[in-house]
Design a protein around this motif. Sequence first.
Motif, mmCIF file in Angstrom:
data_model
loop_
_atom_site.group_PDB
_atom_site.id
_atom_site.type_symbol
_atom_site.label_atom_id
_atom_site.label_comp_id
_atom_site.label_asym_id
_atom_site.label_seq_id
_atom_site.Cartn_x
_atom_site.Cartn_y
_atom_site.Cartn_z
ATOM 1 N N ASP A 45 0.870 -1.178 0.000
ATOM 2 C CA ASP A 45 0.000 0.000 0.000
ATOM 3 C C ASP A 45 0.909 1.231 0.000
ATOM 4 O OD1 ASP A 45 -1.633 2.131 0.646
ATOM 5 O OD2 ASP A 45 -2.462 1.231 2.467
ATOM 6 N N THR A 46 1.133 1.816 -1.189
ATOM 7 C CA THR A 46 2.080 2.941 -1.257
ATOM 8 C C THR A 46 1.491 4.210 -0.643
ATOM 9 O OG1 THR A 46 1.396 3.582 -3.494
ATOM 10 C CG2 THR A 46 3.216 2.025 -3.316
ATOM 11 N N GLY A 47 0.149 4.305 -0.629
ATOM 12 C CA GLY A 47 -0.480 5.455 0.030
ATOM 13 C C GLY A 47 -0.099 5.503 1.509
ATOM 14 N N TYR A 78 3.168 7.364 1.881
ATOM 15 C CA TYR A 78 3.023 8.832 1.858
ATOM 16 C C TYR A 78 2.389 9.305 3.166
ATOM 17 C CZ TYR A 78 4.523 8.761 -2.936
ATOM 18 O OH TYR A 78 5.299 8.595 -4.057
ATOM 19 N N ARG A 79 1.426 8.542 3.666
ATOM 20 C CA ARG A 79 0.808 8.892 4.940
ATOM 21 C C ARG A 79 1.827 8.827 6.084
ATOM 22 N NH1 ARG A 79 -4.779 8.866 5.194
ATOM 23 N NH2 ARG A 79 -5.746 8.545 3.156
ATOM 24 N N ALA A 80 2.714 7.846 6.026
ATOM 25 C CA ALA A 80 3.730 7.715 7.076
ATOM 26 C C ALA A 80 4.659 8.929 7.093
ATOM 27 C CB ALA A 80 4.535 6.430 6.857
ATOM 28 N N VAL A 119 10.080 13.963 -2.104
ATOM 29 C CA VAL A 119 9.478 12.887 -1.299
ATOM 30 C C VAL A 119 9.141 11.721 -2.224
ATOM 31 C CG1 VAL A 119 7.439 12.200 0.037
ATOM 32 C CG2 VAL A 119 8.551 14.409 0.493
ATOM 33 N N ARG A 120 8.558 12.023 -3.368
ATOM 34 C CA ARG A 120 8.170 10.971 -4.316
ATOM 35 C C ARG A 120 9.401 10.191 -4.786
ATOM 36 N NH1 ARG A 120 2.950 11.398 -5.186
ATOM 37 N NH2 ARG A 120 3.133 9.522 -6.425
ATOM 38 N N ALA A 121 10.456 10.913 -5.132
ATOM 39 C CA ALA A 121 11.663 10.241 -5.638
ATOM 40 C C ALA A 121 12.168 9.235 -4.608
ATOM 41 C CB ALA A 121 12.734 11.274 -5.966
ATOM 42 N N GLY A 145 -1.564 2.297 -5.679
ATOM 43 C CA GLY A 145 -1.299 3.706 -5.421
ATOM 44 C C GLY A 145 -1.907 4.591 -6.483
ATOM 45 N N ARG A 146 -1.121 5.608 -6.918
ATOM 46 C CA ARG A 146 -1.618 6.546 -7.923
ATOM 47 C C ARG A 146 -0.735 6.546 -9.181
ATOM 48 N NH1 ARG A 146 -4.161 6.832 -3.890
ATOM 49 N NH2 ARG A 146 -5.579 8.444 -3.143
ATOM 50 N N ASP A 147 0.532 6.216 -8.999
ATOM 51 C CA ASP A 147 1.519 6.339 -10.087
ATOM 52 C C ASP A 147 2.252 5.019 -10.318
ATOM 53 O OD1 ASP A 147 2.817 6.222 -7.651
ATOM 54 O OD2 ASP A 147 4.416 7.591 -8.248
ATOM 55 N N ILE A 148 1.649 3.918 -9.919
ATOM 56 C CA ILE A 148 2.363 2.639 -10.003
ATOM 57 C C ILE A 148 2.552 2.226 -11.462
ATOM 58 C CG2 ILE A 148 2.476 0.260 -9.152
ATOM 59 C CD1 ILE A 148 2.493 2.585 -7.003
ATOM 60 N N ARG A 162 -11.609 17.091 -2.767
ATOM 61 C CA ARG A 162 -10.459 17.974 -2.593
ATOM 62 C C ARG A 162 -9.159 17.218 -2.897
ATOM 63 N NH1 ARG A 162 -6.824 18.839 1.345
ATOM 64 N NH2 ARG A 162 -7.764 17.196 2.596
ATOM 65 N N ARG A 163 -9.061 15.994 -2.366
ATOM 66 C CA ARG A 163 -7.834 15.216 -2.594
ATOM 67 C C ARG A 163 -7.704 14.790 -4.056
ATOM 68 N NH1 ARG A 163 -6.364 10.572 0.533
ATOM 69 N NH2 ARG A 163 -8.439 10.247 1.359
ATOM 70 N N ASP A 164 -8.821 14.397 -4.682
ATOM 71 C CA ASP A 164 -8.796 14.043 -6.110
ATOM 72 C C ASP A 164 -8.215 15.195 -6.916
ATOM 73 O OD1 ASP A 164 -10.078 11.681 -5.693
ATOM 74 O OD2 ASP A 164 -11.954 12.226 -6.697
ATOM 75 N N THR A 215 -4.075 17.008 -10.340
ATOM 76 C CA THR A 215 -3.591 18.212 -11.034
ATOM 77 C C THR A 215 -2.172 18.594 -10.628
ATOM 78 O OG1 THR A 215 -4.585 19.627 -9.355
ATOM 79 C CG2 THR A 215 -5.901 19.199 -11.326
ATOM 80 N N ARG A 216 -1.575 17.851 -9.693
ATOM 81 C CA ARG A 216 -0.218 18.209 -9.275
ATOM 82 C C ARG A 216 0.777 17.978 -10.412
ATOM 83 N NH1 ARG A 216 -0.150 12.969 -5.499
ATOM 84 N NH2 ARG A 216 0.528 11.514 -7.109
ATOM 85 N N GLN A 217 1.925 18.677 -10.326
ATOM 86 C CA GLN A 217 2.975 18.553 -11.341
ATOM 87 C C GLN A 217 3.649 17.181 -11.296
ATOM 88 O OE1 GLN A 217 4.914 21.161 -13.365
ATOM 89 N NE2 GLN A 217 2.796 21.837 -13.500
HETATM 90 O O1 DC Z 1 -4.510 5.871 -1.174
HETATM 91 P P1 DC Z 1 -4.415 6.828 0.004
HETATM 92 O O2 DC Z 1 -5.650 7.670 0.172
HETATM 93 O O3 DC Z 1 -4.009 6.189 1.280
HETATM 94 O O4 DC Z 1 -3.233 7.831 -0.406
HETATM 95 C C1 DC Z 1 -2.817 8.851 0.445
HETATM 96 C C2 DC Z 1 -2.260 10.029 -0.336
HETATM 97 O O5 DC Z 1 -1.030 9.683 -0.977
HETATM 98 C C3 DC Z 1 -3.172 10.571 -1.425
HETATM 99 O O6 DC Z 1 -3.213 11.997 -1.299
HETATM 100 C C4 DC Z 1 -2.510 10.195 -2.718
HETATM 101 C C5 DC Z 1 -1.074 9.978 -2.354
HETATM 102 N N1 DC Z 1 -0.457 8.883 -3.090
HETATM 103 C C6 DC Z 1 0.352 9.199 -4.157
HETATM 104 O O7 DC Z 1 0.485 10.370 -4.487
HETATM 105 N N2 DC Z 1 0.992 8.220 -4.828
HETATM 106 C C7 DC Z 1 0.846 6.942 -4.496
HETATM 107 N N3 DC Z 1 1.497 5.997 -5.180
HETATM 108 C C8 DC Z 1 -0.005 6.587 -3.415
HETATM 109 C C9 DC Z 1 -0.653 7.589 -2.734
#
Ligand code: DC
Length: 224
Positions: A33-35, A38-40, A103-105, A125-128, A184-186, A191-193
Amino acid sequence: MGVRVIAIDGPAGSGKSTLAQAVADRLGLECLDTGAMYRAVAFAVLRAGGDPSDDDFAAAVARTIDVNVDAGQVLVDGVDATVEIRGPSVDRAVSLVAANPEVRAELVVRQREWVRRRGGGVVEGRDIGTVVFPDAEVKVHLVADPAVRAQRRVDQSGTPPPEGAGGGRTYDEAVESVAEDIARRDRIDSTRQASPLLKAPGAVVIDTTELTFDETVEQVMRLV
Ligand code: DC
């Protein structure tokens, strides 16, 4: 070589986590769970008294913390943060931290390492499918109607009782407030870079609005 990766991407509340776990169980793989990672980082920034929008600070935290997201538990520098990473303060901070390219890198390196050590995995996740594992064997892009996603989140957390007893919030009010937070989170996440949530080339879109959980699992298993 022979690294088997199933990539599952999608927005908050689309059902990624439960789906990823079920698919992993069926395939005898582990699930990441990569989210939660990021939460951690967001949790650790807040815990250190930092500002989640301070990019240098958040990046330094990401590089130095020890994060362990195995076995359904999230340990941040040895502290059990399983419950707190799903709380409201982390919910508010996490999109800021996840928009930070440094942080992402750092987390992408850790995610690839996690999979390499295990010889594969189901990663959500979002970018897998776009960034972390563009060559994944199967890529799934989950979507679902925002109202349904909000409902599922509330049902899952069980926070306000559906009867509206206690807490003063009715079920509908809870769904509405979760829907606003999800919207809001969507918006921020897509839309982030840095690595916005996009459908990866080769990803199969599954709309879970009208599917049961088992039907969704079956669709993914057919792709596998
Ligand atoms: O899936 P989640 O709601 O637990 O994700 C938490 C936050 O992390 C959400 O704002 C999106 C971000 N996220 C991300 O940018 N890239 C990922 N691979 C996983 C989560």
